[in-house]
Design an enzyme around this catalytic site. Structure first.
Site, PDB file in Angstrom:
ATOM      1  CD  GLU A 126      50.933  48.005  41.104  1.00 13.29           C
ATOM      2  OE1 GLU A 126      50.864  46.969  40.699  1.00 13.29           O
ATOM      3  OE2 GLU A 126      50.645  48.905  40.802  1.00 13.29           O
TER       4      GLU A 126
ATOM      5  CD  GLU B 137      48.240  49.067  30.346  1.00 12.75           C
ATOM      6  OE1 GLU B 137      48.775  49.264  29.128  1.00 12.75           O
ATOM      7  OE2 GLU B 137      48.649  48.490  31.415  1.00 12.75           O
TER       8      GLU B 137
ATOM      9  CE  LYS C 204      49.337  45.313  25.806  1.00 10.25           C
ATOM     10  NZ  LYS C 204      48.670  46.791  25.763  1.00 10.25           N
TER      11      LYS C 204
ATOM     12  NE  ARG D 193      50.515  53.412  23.629  1.00  9.63           N
ATOM     13  CZ  ARG D 193      50.883  52.883  24.720  1.00  9.63           C
ATOM     14  NH1 ARG D 193      51.518  53.678  25.576  1.00  9.63           N
ATOM     15  NH2 ARG D 193      50.757  51.515  24.849  1.00  9.63           N
TER      16      ARG D 193
HETATM   17  C1  MV4 Z   1      51.559  43.069  37.970  1.00 10.75           C
HETATM   18  C2  MV4 Z   1      51.371  41.450  38.094  1.00 10.75           C
HETATM   19  C3  MV4 Z   1      51.156  40.987  39.411  1.00 10.75           C
HETATM   20  N1  MV4 Z   1      50.757  41.758  40.103  1.00 10.75           N
HETATM   21  N2  MV4 Z   1      51.376  43.920  38.837  1.00 10.75           N
HETATM   22  C4  MV4 Z   1      53.026  43.088  33.215  1.00 10.75           C
HETATM   23  C5  MV4 Z   1      52.894  43.998  32.424  1.00 10.75           C
HETATM   24  C6  MV4 Z   1      52.273  45.232  33.215  1.00 10.75           C
HETATM   25  N3  MV4 Z   1      51.398  45.893  32.399  1.00 10.75           N
HETATM   26  C7  MV4 Z   1      52.147  44.814  34.584  1.00 10.75           C
HETATM   27  N4  MV4 Z   1      52.452  43.322  34.593  1.00 10.75           N
HETATM   28  C8  MV4 Z   1      52.108  42.885  35.677  1.00 10.75           C
HETATM   29  N5  MV4 Z   1      51.914  43.492  36.662  1.00 10.75           N
HETATM   30  C9  MV4 Z   1      50.790  43.057  40.300  1.00 10.75           C
HETATM   31  N6  MV4 Z   1      50.883  43.723  41.174  1.00 10.75           N
HETATM   32  C10 MV4 Z   1      51.527  40.732  36.844  1.00 10.75           C
HETATM   33  C11 MV4 Z   1      52.055  41.500  35.845  1.00 10.75           C
HETATM   34  C12 MV4 Z   1      52.180  40.677  34.650  1.00 10.75           C
HETATM   35  C13 MV4 Z   1      51.379  40.485  33.594  1.00 10.75           C
HETATM   36  C14 MV4 Z   1      50.475  41.250  33.606  1.00 10.75           C
HETATM   37  C15 MV4 Z   1      49.541  41.289  32.342  1.00 10.75           C
HETATM   38  C16 MV4 Z   1      49.914  40.440  31.374  1.00 10.75           C
HETATM   39  C17 MV4 Z   1      51.136  39.837  31.442  1.00 10.75           C
HETATM   40  C18 MV4 Z   1      51.544  39.834  32.602  1.00 10.75           C
HETATM   41  C19 MV4 Z   1      52.949  38.905  32.427  1.00 10.75           C
HETATM   42  C20 MV4 Z   1      53.844  39.037  33.362  1.00 10.75           C
HETATM   43  C21 MV4 Z   1      53.563  39.626  34.582  1.00 10.75           C
END
Ligand code: MV4
Length: 445
Positions: free
Chosen positions: A199, A274, A236, A291
């Protein structure tokens, strides 16, 4: 309506689901391991069954034993809670085979969202904005080609992963092959599936998720968003509704996209879509959780709903209790997750609960799975309780949460309450300047 439901879970969520059963006049059957014989979810049930020794693989993940308990008890339906077997299509299928209603979506819907590349393909096809990226990648060469097209930096993620497990950021082409191999090996080890994809890296994103609900009569609505950006190692810690980033216009766009996502897979029940939001009004589909979520209470607090009661009603074939117009988001809700861990080292803390006092009040809710005398063991998720508050506005909710945290007493083990207090009293958090690196940036950990 069902007369008896088996709850295939433990801790605070098993207790929470029992409460919904009580409201509906349904008998609640629980299952417990040898370590949980004195846990509230076992002691407070109408009927409880021992399903095995402490390790989850032999108890709470033991499909055969859980189905056996359900059939023996005469339950008509099974509520999986979250985690454990909640998103295991094999478990949903095993329930069906045993003539039990699985309170959740179809095994096919669970499977399609479990494979992230498949989820991305379906959502892209349905016209939902997804993070720019690739399909499944077989070789480092393929990954290199995809990364050049997407543009660096990129994220490598496991198809069978989710929740950030195993993902890696890649700054440029010189480290791509190394990251590709590491990610692939980790994906194989953690999920038994080596498939990975790319991604585009979204800098400084916020995690915003939309609650959806669908019934078996083709109705599907959303109940607004939750902001879940305060995380530590993808765990979280604090969630809130509504999000400080989302206004009425963005809410209705995101809500419509989330409903379209649910409809695209014939979804039934409570689900969560999400999104990653970039702070400039853009947002991208990340994954769908099939869920009930840990943080569902903040949505309940601002919408005046009971999502578990609704899950049970929908599973029994009843139509949704609300139309989209009935859903009104009022006030502001915050949830703090109280974990059994050392607030400095973040190491899990175990031992007997020697004293326990939770805050009380009209706008305070505590969902807990512990009681005095219960022994916290290292076998399970360290979540002890969730403190949820509501007020007319965000400032009021922050103030009430600080009071609630200050009047919580949990003796015998260490908890993260000091960290939670640091966050809810932080001026940057009060200003709504929340990013995913909040804890690290403000040196709170
Ligand atoms: C990402 C991102 C940046 N770019 N994807 C972390 C948890 C998971 N739900 C996806 N996450 C992330 N995906 C892309 N393409 C940064 C994160 C991320 C993050 C996202 C939401 C809340 C906290 C986070 C902490 C670190 C990284």
């Amino acid at each position: 309506m069902f007369r008896k439901i088996l709850i295939a879970n433990r801790g605070e969520i098993a207790v929470r689901v029992m409460g919904a059963c009580r409201k509906l006049g349904i008998a609640a059957v629980t299952v417990h391991s040898q370590a949980d014989a004195a846990a509230p979810h076992a002691l407070g049930a109408d009927e409880t069954h021992l399903i095995g020794p402490p390790p989850v693989a032999q108890s709470y993940l033991n499909i055969e034993e859980i189905i056996r308990a359900a059939v023996k008890s005469g339950a008509e339906a099974v509520h999986p809670g979250y985690g454990l077997l909640a998103e295991n299509p094999e478990f949903a299928r095993a329930c069906e085979r045993a003539g039990l209603v699985f309170i959740g979506p179809s095994p096919a819907a669970i499977s399609s969202m479990g494979i992230k590349t498949e989820a991305r393909r379906i959502m892209k096809e349905a016209g939902i904005p997804v993070v720019p990226g690739s399909g499944p990648l077989g070789t480092p060469e393929e990954a290199g080609k995809a990364a050049r097209e997407i543009g660096y930096p990129v994220m490598i993620k496991a198809s069978a992963g989710g929740g950030g497990i195993g993902m890696q950021m890649v700054e440029g082409p010189d480290v791509l092959e190394k990251s590709f191999n590491t990610c692939r090996a980790r994906a194989q080890a953690a999920f038994g599936n080596p498939e990975i994809y790319l991604e585009k890296f979204i800098p400084g994103p916020r995690h915003i998720e939309v609650q959806v609900f669908a019934d078996t009569h083709s109705n599907c609505i959303h109940l607004g968003e939750r902001e879940c950006s305060i995380q530590r190692r993808h765990q979280k810690i604090i969630e809130e509704a509504p999000s400080t980033l989302v206004g009425p216009e963005m809410r209705s766009r995101m809500g419509a996209d989330a409903v379209r996502a649910a409809r695209a897979i014939g979804y039934v029940g409570a689900g969560t879509v999400e999104f990653l939001a970039d702070g400039e009004g853009r947002y991208y589909f990340l994954e769908m959780n099939t869920r009930l979520q840990v943080e569902h209470p903040v949505t309940e607090m601002v919408t005046g709903t009971d999502l578990v009661v609704e899950q049970i009603r929908v599973a029994s074939g009843l139509p949704l209790s609300w139309s989209q117009e009935d859903v009104i988001i009022a006030g502001h809700a915050l949830e703090c997750r109280v974990y059994a861990e050392d607030p400095r080292s973040f190491r899990p803390s175990t031992g007997e609960i020697t004293s326990l006092e939770f805050p009380r009040g009209e706008n305070i809710r505590v969902d807990s799975g512990i009681c005095p005398g219960y022994r916290v063991t290292p076998y399970y998720d360290p979540l002890l309780a969730k403190i949820i508050v509501r007020a007319g506005d965000r400032g009021g909710a922050l103030e009430l949460m600080r009071e609630a945290l200050d009047s919580t007493v949990i003796g015998g083990i260490k908890t993260n309450i000091p960290l939670l207090r640091d966050i809810v009293t932080h001026p940057e958090f009060a200003a709504g300047r929340i990013t995913t690196d909040f804890i690290a940036r403000h040196a709170l950990a």
